[in-house]
Design a protein around this motif. Structure first.
Motif, PDB file in Angstrom:
ATOM      1  N   TYR A   1       0.974  -1.117   0.101  1.00  0.00           N
ATOM      2  CA  TYR A   1       0.097  -0.179   0.021  1.00  0.00           C
ATOM      3  C   TYR A   1       0.968   1.210   0.006  1.00  0.00           C
ATOM      4  O   TYR A   1       1.169   1.664   1.030  1.00  0.00           O
ATOM      5  CB  TYR A   1      -0.985  -0.112   1.272  1.00  0.00           C
ATOM      6  CG  TYR A   1      -1.835  -1.199   1.159  1.00  0.00           C
ATOM      7  CD1 TYR A   1      -3.034  -1.209   0.586  1.00  0.00           C
ATOM      8  CD2 TYR A   1      -1.577  -2.567   1.693  1.00  0.00           C
ATOM      9  CE1 TYR A   1      -3.782  -2.488   0.352  1.00  0.00           C
ATOM     10  CE2 TYR A   1      -2.093  -3.504   1.463  1.00  0.00           C
ATOM     11  CZ  TYR A   1      -3.503  -3.429   0.952  1.00  0.00           C
ATOM     12  OH  TYR A   1      -4.229  -4.603   0.714  1.00  0.00           O
TER      13      TYR A   1
ATOM     14  N   TRP B   1      -7.996  -7.317  14.015  1.00  0.00           N
ATOM     15  CA  TRP B   1      -8.464  -5.972  13.980  1.00  0.00           C
ATOM     16  C   TRP B   1      -8.571  -5.353  15.304  1.00  0.00           C
ATOM     17  O   TRP B   1      -8.223  -6.068  16.398  1.00  0.00           O
ATOM     18  CB  TRP B   1      -9.972  -5.871  13.498  1.00  0.00           C
ATOM     19  CG  TRP B   1     -10.066  -6.228  11.788  1.00  0.00           C
ATOM     20  CD1 TRP B   1      -9.076  -6.872  11.129  1.00  0.00           C
ATOM     21  CD2 TRP B   1     -11.186  -5.803  11.191  1.00  0.00           C
ATOM     22  NE1 TRP B   1      -9.441  -6.752   9.807  1.00  0.00           N
ATOM     23  CE2 TRP B   1     -10.761  -6.132   9.835  1.00  0.00           C
ATOM     24  CE3 TRP B   1     -12.357  -5.165  11.216  1.00  0.00           C
ATOM     25  CZ2 TRP B   1     -11.661  -6.218   8.696  1.00  0.00           C
ATOM     26  CZ3 TRP B   1     -13.066  -5.072  10.152  1.00  0.00           C
ATOM     27  CH2 TRP B   1     -12.545  -5.328   8.987  1.00  0.00           C
TER      28      TRP B   1
ATOM     29  N   ARG C   1     -15.351  -0.411   5.373  1.00  0.00           N
ATOM     30  CA  ARG C   1     -15.442  -0.554   3.843  1.00  0.00           C
ATOM     31  C   ARG C   1     -16.528  -1.571   3.370  1.00  0.00           C
ATOM     32  O   ARG C   1     -17.383  -1.892   4.403  1.00  0.00           O
ATOM     33  CB  ARG C   1     -13.973  -1.399   3.518  1.00  0.00           C
ATOM     34  CG  ARG C   1     -14.059  -2.668   4.236  1.00  0.00           C
ATOM     35  CD  ARG C   1     -12.555  -3.293   3.748  1.00  0.00           C
ATOM     36  NE  ARG C   1     -12.450  -4.640   4.503  1.00  0.00           N
ATOM     37  CZ  ARG C   1     -11.402  -5.293   4.546  1.00  0.00           C
ATOM     38  NH1 ARG C   1     -10.389  -5.007   3.588  1.00  0.00           N
ATOM     39  NH2 ARG C   1     -11.044  -6.435   5.286  1.00  0.00           N
TER      40      ARG C   1
ATOM     41  N   CYS D   1     -17.666  -9.665   1.104  1.00  0.00           N
ATOM     42  CA  CYS D   1     -16.939  -9.748   2.646  1.00  0.00           C
ATOM     43  C   CYS D   1     -17.367  -8.735   3.425  1.00  0.00           C
ATOM     44  O   CYS D   1     -18.236  -7.857   2.975  1.00  0.00           O
ATOM     45  CB  CYS D   1     -15.453  -9.603   2.293  1.00  0.00           C
ATOM     46  SG  CYS D   1     -14.357  -9.454   3.945  1.00  0.00           S
TER      47      CYS D   1
ATOM     48  N   ASN E   1     -12.311  -5.605  -4.067  1.00  0.00           N
ATOM     49  CA  ASN E   1     -11.596  -6.483  -2.998  1.00  0.00           C
ATOM     50  C   ASN E   1     -12.727  -7.324  -2.287  1.00  0.00           C
ATOM     51  O   ASN E   1     -13.649  -6.743  -1.502  1.00  0.00           O
ATOM     52  CB  ASN E   1     -10.952  -5.586  -2.112  1.00  0.00           C
ATOM     53  CG  ASN E   1     -10.019  -6.559  -1.372  1.00  0.00           C
ATOM     54  OD1 ASN E   1      -9.070  -7.029  -1.654  1.00  0.00           O
ATOM     55  ND2 ASN E   1     -10.233  -6.776  -0.055  1.00  0.00           N
ATOM     56  N   GLU E   2     -12.719  -8.543  -2.512  1.00  0.00           N
ATOM     57  CA  GLU E   2     -13.682  -9.600  -1.607  1.00  0.00           C
ATOM     58  C   GLU E   2     -14.896  -9.152  -1.609  1.00  0.00           C
ATOM     59  O   GLU E   2     -15.541  -8.879  -0.742  1.00  0.00           O
ATOM     60  CB  GLU E   2     -12.754  -9.647  -0.071  1.00  0.00           C
ATOM     61  CG  GLU E   2     -11.355 -10.216  -0.146  1.00  0.00           C
ATOM     62  CD  GLU E   2     -11.109 -10.475   1.276  1.00  0.00           C
ATOM     63  OE1 GLU E   2     -11.678  -9.828   2.213  1.00  0.00           O
ATOM     64  OE2 GLU E   2     -10.199 -11.279   1.511  1.00  0.00           O
TER      65      GLU E   2
END
Ligand code: GAL
Length: 677
Positions: A17, A321, A112, A154, A150-151
């Motif tokens: 990133y 997390w 997200r 999810c 992305n995913e």
């Protein structure tokens, strides 16, 4: 056409990133990546605000520099479309893009995947950013491919925004044409749910008690999947048009999404994010739990989508997390083991997640290979060792996993069972039992995905198919299974098979519906196991007794049926529980119960599958997997335990990493892997 990755050798990559780090660190990062033997760098998938800081204003400067610098070190870039994280300006200006809970409460900005797939504004803005990115990078020599979003699905796999309700209504119209058909498919006559006008049709909404119509709920999942695919298609079509020389994929695998259709229709190959460390924190009170080895099942499902696939995120440290997920650190060797677990199952490209642990945000405890301090550490050393080894194993790329038996999966049944307490838990238990039994007996197994296009030719690749609790079995599927068995296949079913049609409504037929001819039984009576009562047993071939947990079906024999097991310890003691029927060249098996490890192990013996006992003696803790290419079998032995395991070789092999011959006894160190030919 089979959609698979076409790498010439086994390759490593890393998730990076650049927007998270001061630019003066990039060079050192890329240099060290190169030194580690990294080929691919995946980036961009959460950086929409960098690419489009204001609506309609685009900026590629930061990523142009990040890509160029990667190129200087010979690294190849995989670019992510950034739509998993919409910018703040977007959700503020277009709140209709937000996903909404079933209760009607919108998700807000801050994490997200808080968007929905059907918002016209979100689709329009997604198309614009994807087109701009594709136009910009389509002929960049260092950008090799694209990851869509992305995913998908999810974080959440249910969507209830206005746009979703509207799109569902259209979806239902297209599927059913008339309200009469829809009312019939959803059994709307029950409890007065009959629809008299299309504007009454919504996705399921909160009910009292919260238990919506199951047929409606099944269609809702089909719709969620179609929505995700249509959103991915929006992006894939743009990428194909503007960046035709670069490949297109996405990373998964999450709920309410037909990943097989997604891949077949849109992608070049499928990519999976493998986090086996979850297996070390998920409570598992079953007998002999597989823990991180359970991920071998997930990888088998991925293989059924793309026989050779990529791992876009390979776990490389403890995961956490700030607010949830408390994983231990991988022990010495485990990072390497998990990398080989992926390769053993068909991955030819493995990207570690992530280069360095984030120092900001929700994932400050989701560890990359480097720590915050950026000094040498054990995890980087382990990746370095793997990287050196892969130079010697490169030729394995493109080889295919060998299995004679497959466990059948099917989205209709998966989604129906998710909602149905009278079959879902059994399916989960039987899958666990079969996978474990096959693992511990060293019989490699595939996942086989059954869909409307499945042909007899597809099924014929396997000697044995296990399809334990498929409630939904259509007449056509039953006929396909009949043909499979007739030509010599063996097929095994468990209780609760074949009693529902495609809408999820039970047939007015004796169980197991259209399967009755193949298996030669009708279910005479059945019961769920009562709590506090003793569990019935099954006497297998009048010898061994195993438990018959959860659900029991007493079988009434039709013709030519051999009884392999009878019930004990119940009012239906002595009645048939497990039968075999020779049918054409093959045979079918029906068990009126839920499989456990003991019974699955006994049945594996029946099937005479290759368990490679002529080649090795392997302890249970060691997984065996074999990939084959051009006359060579590549054998992977993986030790998941933290104690050494002794294996015995009955012929001479070559250890492909050391180049040395191995014969007789060999000790695999804790978490060790050996790759042989
Ligand atoms: C994955 C995701 C990554 C990162 C990782 C750790 O599901 O794709 O972006 O979030 O999990 O949580």
């Amino acid at each position: 056409m089979v959609k698979k990755l076409n790498e010439e050798k086994l390759t490593l990559g890393i998730c990076y990133y650049p927007e998270h780090w001061p630019e003066d660190m990039w060079e050192d990062d890329y240099r060290r990546m190169k030194e580690l033997g990294i080929t691919y760098v995946r980036m961009g998938e959460f950086a929409w605000s960098i690419f489009e800081p204001e609506e309609g204003k685009f900026s590629f400067d930061l990523f142009d520099r990040a890509v160029a610098k990667a190129g200087e070190f010979g690294l190849k870039v995989i670019m992510g479309t950034p739509t998993a994280t919409p910018p703040t300006w977007l959700t503020k200006k277009y709140p209709d893009s937000l996903n909404v809970t079933q209760d009607g409460i919108p998700y807000q900005h801050g994490a997200r995947r808080h968007y929905n797939y059907n918002s016209e504004n979100y689709r329009r803005l997604s198309s614009i950013i994807v087109k701009k990115m594709a136009e910009h990078y389509h002929d960049h020599p260092d950008v090799v491919g694209w990851q869509i979003d992305n995913e998908l699905n999810c974080e959440t796999d249910v969507f209830y925004s206005e746009a979703d309700h509207d799109a569902f209504r259209e979806w239902a119209k297209k599927k059913y044409h008339t309200l009469e058909n829809l009312n019939a498919a959803w059994g709307a006559v029950f409890w007065n749910q009959t629809y008299t006008s299309w504007d009454q049709v919504y996705l399921t909404r909160k009910t009292v008690p919260n238990s919506p119509n199951p047929h409606h709920a099944l269609d809702e999942k089909r719709f969620f999947s179609d929505s995700a695919i249509s959103y991915a298609k929006l992006q894939a079509d743009i990428l194909r048009e503007y960046a035709p020389k670069q490949w297109v994929t996405t990373n998964g695998m999450f709920g309410h999404l037909d990943n097989h259709k997604l891949t077949d229709d849109l992608l070049d190959f499928y990519a999976y994010d493998s986090y086996p460390n979850f297996g070390r924190i998920i409570e598992d009170h079953s007998v002999k739990p597989l823990r991180d080895r359970k991920w071998s099942w997930n990888l088998s499902v991925v293989r059924s989508i793309s026989p050779n696939f990529a791992i876009f995120e390979q776990q490389s440290g403890p995961g956490g997390w700030v607010t949830r997920i408390e994983q231990p650190s991988p022990k010495p060797g485990q990072l390497r083991l998990w990398t080989y677990q992926s390769i053993a199952h068909g991955a030819d490209m493995i990207m570690y997640f992530r280069w360095r642990t984030a120092t900001k945000g929700t994932e400050i405890y989701w560890h990359g290979i480097n720590d915050y301090h950026n000094q040498p550490n054990r995890r980087v050393k382990e990746v370095e060792a793997v990287s050196q080894e892969l130079h010697k194993l490169g030729q394995i790329a493109g080889s295919s996993y060998q299995a004679e038996i497959a466990y059948v999966t099917n989205y209709d049944n998966e989604w129906d069972a998710e909602f149905d307490k009278w079959v879902g838990p059994y399916e989960a238990k039987s899958k666990d039992a079969w996978f474990k039994a096959l693992q511990y007996n060293h019989v490699p197994v595939d996942a086989f995905h059954l869909n409307a296009e499945t042909s007899l030719e597809d099924l014929k690749s396997y000697k044995v198919l296990v399809y334990p609790h498929a409630a939904i079995i259509t007449k056509e599927q039953a006929e396909l299974f009949n043909s499979y068995v007739k030509q010599g296949g063996k097929m095994i079913f468990g209780c609760r098979s074949g009693y529902k049609d495609e809408t999820g409504q039970p047939y007015m037929k004796a169980f197991p519906g259209y399967l009755a001819d193949l298996v030669g039984v009708n279910v005479e009576e059945f019961t769920r196991e009562a709590p506090f009562e003793e569990t019935p047993g099954v006497k297998f071939k009048n010898l061994q007794e195993v438990e018959a947990n959860d659900f029991n079906e007493v079988l009434q024999l039709k013709e030519d049926v051999e009884v392999l097991g009878t019930f004990t310890n119940a009012h239906f003691e002595g009645k048939p529980a497990l039968v075999k029927r020779n049918y054409g060249q093959g045979s079918s098996y029906y068990f009126g119960g839920v499989f456990n490890l003991d019974l699955a192990s006994l049945l594996i013996d029946e099937f005479e599958l290759n368990d490679y006992q002529d080649l090795f003696d392997l302890p249970e803790q060691v997984e065996l997997s074999i990939r084959h290419k051009e006359g060579t079998d590549y054998v992977f032995l993986l030790n998941y335990s933290e104690v050494p395991q002794e294996v015995t070789f009955k012929k001479e092999f070559t250890d492909l990493i050391t180049g040395r011959p191995v014969t007789n006894k060999h000790t695999l160190k804790p978490f060790d892997v050996i790759v042989l030919a």
